[in-house]
Motif scaffolding. Sequence first.
Motif, PDB file in Angstrom:
ATOM      1  N   MET A   1       3.833 -49.261 -22.246  1.00 52.46           N
ATOM      2  CA  MET A   1       2.723 -49.462 -23.205  1.00 52.46           C
ATOM      3  C   MET A   1       1.666 -50.275 -22.177  1.00 52.46           C
ATOM      4  N   GLY A   2       0.579 -49.654 -22.709  1.00 49.06           N
ATOM      5  CA  GLY A   2      -0.487 -50.822 -22.051  1.00 49.06           C
ATOM      6  C   GLY A   2      -1.020 -51.819 -22.155  1.00 49.06           C
ATOM      7  N   ARG A   3      -1.797 -52.584 -21.699  1.00 49.58           N
ATOM      8  CA  ARG A   3      -1.943 -54.277 -22.053  1.00 49.58           C
ATOM      9  C   ARG A   3      -3.539 -53.672 -23.132  1.00 49.58           C
ATOM     10  N   ILE A   4      -3.902 -54.873 -23.889  1.00 54.03           N
ATOM     11  CA  ILE A   4      -5.071 -54.500 -24.879  1.00 54.03           C
ATOM     12  C   ILE A   4      -5.993 -55.617 -23.510  1.00 54.03           C
ATOM     13  N   LEU A   5      -7.468 -55.091 -23.913  1.00 52.18           N
ATOM     14  CA  LEU A   5      -8.617 -55.890 -23.211  1.00 52.18           C
ATOM     15  C   LEU A   5      -9.408 -56.639 -24.214  1.00 52.18           C
ATOM     16  N   LYS A  42     -13.203 -51.078 -14.195  1.00 51.69           N
ATOM     17  CA  LYS A  42     -12.542 -50.000 -13.390  1.00 51.69           C
ATOM     18  C   LYS A  42     -11.971 -50.741 -12.394  1.00 51.69           C
ATOM     19  N   ASN A  43     -11.917 -51.542 -11.600  1.00 45.57           N
ATOM     20  CA  ASN A  43     -11.607 -52.274 -10.415  1.00 45.57           C
ATOM     21  C   ASN A  43      -9.901 -52.923 -11.390  1.00 45.57           C
ATOM     22  N   TYR A  44      -9.889 -53.683 -12.196  1.00 44.69           N
ATOM     23  CA  TYR A  44      -8.327 -54.011 -13.020  1.00 44.69           C
ATOM     24  C   TYR A  44      -8.281 -53.080 -13.292  1.00 44.69           C
ATOM     25  N   THR A  45      -8.591 -51.729 -14.227  1.00 46.10           N
ATOM     26  CA  THR A  45      -7.865 -50.744 -14.794  1.00 46.10           C
ATOM     27  C   THR A  45      -7.172 -49.725 -13.938  1.00 46.10           C
ATOM     28  N   ALA A  46      -8.095 -50.022 -12.390  1.00 46.41           N
ATOM     29  CA  ALA A  46      -7.018 -48.363 -11.790  1.00 46.41           C
ATOM     30  C   ALA A  46      -5.912 -49.410 -11.452  1.00 46.41           C
ATOM     31  N   THR A  47      -5.778 -50.903 -11.350  1.00 49.96           N
ATOM     32  CA  THR A  47      -4.003 -51.586 -11.363  1.00 49.96           C
ATOM     33  C   THR A  47      -3.353 -51.522 -12.465  1.00 49.96           C
TER      34      THR A  47
END
Length: 136
Positions: A1-5, A42-47
């Motif tokens: 499950m991914g995060r919600i931002l 973009k940097n955050y979603t890369a990790t």
Amino acid sequence: MGRILAIDFGKVKTGIAVTDELQLIASGLETVATKDLITFLKNYTATEQVELFVVGEPKQMNNEPSESEALIIPFLEKLTKAFPKIPIERVDERFTSKMAFQTMIDSGLSKKKRKNKALLDEISATLILQSYLYSK
């Protein structure tokens, strides 16, 4: 499950909050210069895996969009272009700044620290995200 931002979009600075991977807890992440927001995301979603963006929707008391909505619409277009696979949901953000400021007072922050607009934006984003989580 991914995060919600969650994003509390501002003309100059933008507050960002994120959930844990189980999407149970909302936490302030950072306040970034709005001009650098897409790069930051973009940097955050890369990790980190993000499965949803929640963006504050500023409204007036009569439910009409506030003036700042005109700034958010172009941002939403950029966000959709940059992250076509991540859906975006909007959450009414009325009173989040006032609630964030009250949270700062209640937590015992000094007057000097309460003047920190970046912290206020981050707390506002957290409140937007909490509101979204409660509504689920």
